[in-house]
Write an enzyme that holds these catalytic residues in place. Structure first.
Site, PDB file in Angstrom:
ATOM      1  N   SER A 177      15.128 -18.587 -19.365  1.00 14.90           N
ATOM      2  CA  SER A 177      15.317 -18.457 -17.923  1.00 14.90           C
ATOM      3  C   SER A 177      15.504 -16.999 -17.504  1.00 14.90           C
ATOM      4  O   SER A 177      14.626 -16.176 -17.697  1.00 14.90           O
ATOM      5  CB  SER A 177      16.505 -19.323 -17.494  1.00 14.90           C
ATOM      6  OG  SER A 177      16.635 -19.381 -16.105  1.00 14.90           O
ATOM      7  N   ASP A 223      12.837 -16.383 -11.066  1.00 14.24           N
ATOM      8  CA  ASP A 223      13.412 -15.878 -12.305  1.00 14.24           C
ATOM      9  C   ASP A 223      12.400 -16.106 -13.425  1.00 14.24           C
ATOM     10  O   ASP A 223      11.264 -16.506 -13.175  1.00 14.24           O
ATOM     11  CB  ASP A 223      14.761 -16.538 -12.607  1.00 14.24           C
ATOM     12  CG  ASP A 223      14.646 -18.053 -12.758  1.00 14.24           C
ATOM     13  OD1 ASP A 223      13.680 -18.633 -12.238  1.00 14.24           O
ATOM     14  OD2 ASP A 223      15.525 -18.660 -13.398  1.00 14.24           O
ATOM     15  N   ASP A 251      12.463 -21.606 -12.211  1.00 18.89           N
ATOM     16  CA  ASP A 251      13.124 -22.812 -11.710  1.00 18.89           C
ATOM     17  C   ASP A 251      14.078 -22.487 -10.568  1.00 18.89           C
ATOM     18  O   ASP A 251      14.761 -23.365 -10.053  1.00 18.89           O
ATOM     19  CB  ASP A 251      13.847 -23.563 -12.831  1.00 18.89           C
ATOM     20  CG  ASP A 251      15.029 -22.793 -13.422  1.00 18.89           C
ATOM     21  OD1 ASP A 251      15.184 -21.592 -13.115  1.00 18.89           O
ATOM     22  OD2 ASP A 251      15.778 -23.395 -14.212  1.00 18.89           O
TER      23      ASP A 251
END
Length: 451
Positions: free
Chosen positions: A108, A245, A249
């Protein structure tokens, strides 16, 4: 320490997160998720177990995704290799292809040396804690070892991106024609698909942060570093900036003046739009306890109820599923629109923000003005015993601060789930008041909970 954290298994690639672990974790996943009534029925019907595997572009994702695919195929699972795609794309494709489960290799918003493995069940939904515990237990148990024709195959999921783009475009209530959008893709998983989708939706697109080299993901760009995006929007005279990012998400935005529009404001904009169009189930928004007081005030004025959860998008999603609600999210930009997605989707969120601008003819600043952001001060008090956060002296100080603020603010104390610290958060209509009360409470926490 448990293997699974709040969002899958994450760590330094080739540190704790090795190729061996990725392979073994995939094998254990095949054991656990390859069981159950649905899986057994598919096997009885002569259908093979299938999994979707995707990754973000960080360099370690290449060997980790290969190890995951090897572990699954060695367990008799056919793998659809979707390549580099956002996490929400992987979740969508699991449901779209009726796959038995899926794996996303990504860390992430973390820096490039880190990586992670997220596992999704059938339908593209995150695993409950009990299933993660079963997978962790299965790591040391016998694995599936089929031979001959029963071994899984690995094939390229050639139309994965196209399926995802078509899905996103079909969700839009209004095209984006006439609007100039700057996209910051964080040199991440959205670098290819996000610009394509916004252009297909009719927007004029300027792109930054979309040249991933495996090492530059999230490096000074994306939703955790909005300075470049804000500067670029103002310089080129764009209408709006959208930031993702690393695994896309989440979504944050900046308006035409370069002012940041955070996740709470984004949820407020989308909630009002959905209510007007009859798409907001029970006129309810689900948000965490960290969402700004201004969001609660704004939603109350719009006749929208706010349900609160613990911090974490998994808790937001759990409450949404329990109540059948259609919108939820976090201040950080994880926004879940359950009509179209099973997890936070930064592309979906960004498209719907810009679509609302096009539908109403309003600027992002005008739309965001539905909510007044209260000054929020957060102090992390380190070196204290977080297990004693309910200490009587601390509780008395919190009660006194709450009474002092009245209806003009609020106080929240949270023990960290991983570190010896307590988070003190104070909101107030006046920034100086918020700072003073937060510092005062932090002093009480240090004094009462010192170790």
């Amino acid at each position: 320490m448990p293997l699974f954290g709040t969002d899958g298994v994450r760590g330094l690639a080739n540190g704790p997160l090795t190729a061996d672990l990725a392979l073994t974790l995939a094998q254990a996943t095949a054991v656990v998720l390859g069981q159950g009534r649905t899986a057994e029925a598919r096997k009885a019907a002569g259908k093979r177990l299938t999994a979707v595997v995707a990754r973000d572009p960080r360099i370690s994702g290449e060997f980790l995704a290969a190890a995951v695919s090897a572990g699954l195929a060695s367990s008799g699972v056919d793998v659809l290799d979707a390549g580099v795609l956002p996490t929400p794309a992987a979740a969508f494709l699991i449901a779209d292809r009726d796959a038995d489960f899926g794996v996303m290799v990504s860390a992430s918003h973390n820096p490039a040396p880190d990586n992670g493995i997220k596992i999704f069940a059938r339908g593209g939904v995150k695993l409950p804690d009990v299933v993660e515990e079963r997978i962790e237990h299965a790591l040391t148990q016998p694995k599936l070892q089929p031979t001959g024709a029963a071994v899984g195959r690995i094939s390229r999921f050639a139309d994965a991106e196209d399926r995802y783009v078509v899905h996103l475009l079909a969700s839009l209530p209004h095209r984006l024609d006439g609007l100039h959008v700057v996209l910051d893709c964080a040199h991440g998983a959205a670098s290819g698909v996000s610009p394509e989708t916004f252009r297909d939706a009719g927007a004029r697109v300027t792109v930054i942060g979309a040249d991933p080299d495996g090492l530059n993901i999230n490096d000074g760009v994306g939703s955790t570093h909005l300075e470049q995006l804000a500067e670029h929007v103002v310089r080129v005279g764009a209408d709006v900036g959208i930031a993702h990012d690393g695994d896309a998400d989440r979504c944050l935005a900046v308006d035409a003046t370069g002012r940041i529009v955070d996740g709470d404001q984004i949820m407020a904009i989308i909630a009002v739009s959905m209510k007007e169009r009859g798409h907001l189930k029970d006129d309810t928004l689900v948000a965490t306890v960290m969402s700004n007081l201004g969001l609660h005030r704004a939603m109350d004025a719009q006749g929208i109820r706010v349900e609160q959860t613990a911090v974490g998008d998994r808790y937001v999603l759990e409450r949404m599923n329990e109540g059948g609600f259609s919108l939820g999210g976090e201040q950080s930009g994880h926004v879940i629109m359950s009509e179209y997605a099973t997890t936070g989707d930064g592309l979906l969120t960004g498209l719907h923000i810009v679509s609302e601008m096009a539908r109403t003819g309003k600027t992002l600043a005008e739309l965001a003005s539905v909510m007044t952001v209260y000054p929020q001060v957060l102090i992390n008090v380190k070196g204290v015993d977080r297990t004693r956060v309910d200490d009587d002296g601390v509780a008395e100080a919190v009660a006194a601060a709450t009474a002092e603020l009245g209806d003009s603010g609020r106080v929240l104390l949270r023990a960290s789930g991983t570190e010896q610290l307590v988070r003190v958060m104070v909101e107030a209509s006046d920034a100086l008041v918020a700072q003073q009360i937060a510092e005062r409470l932090a002093d009480v926490v240090r004094e009462r909970l010192s170790v």
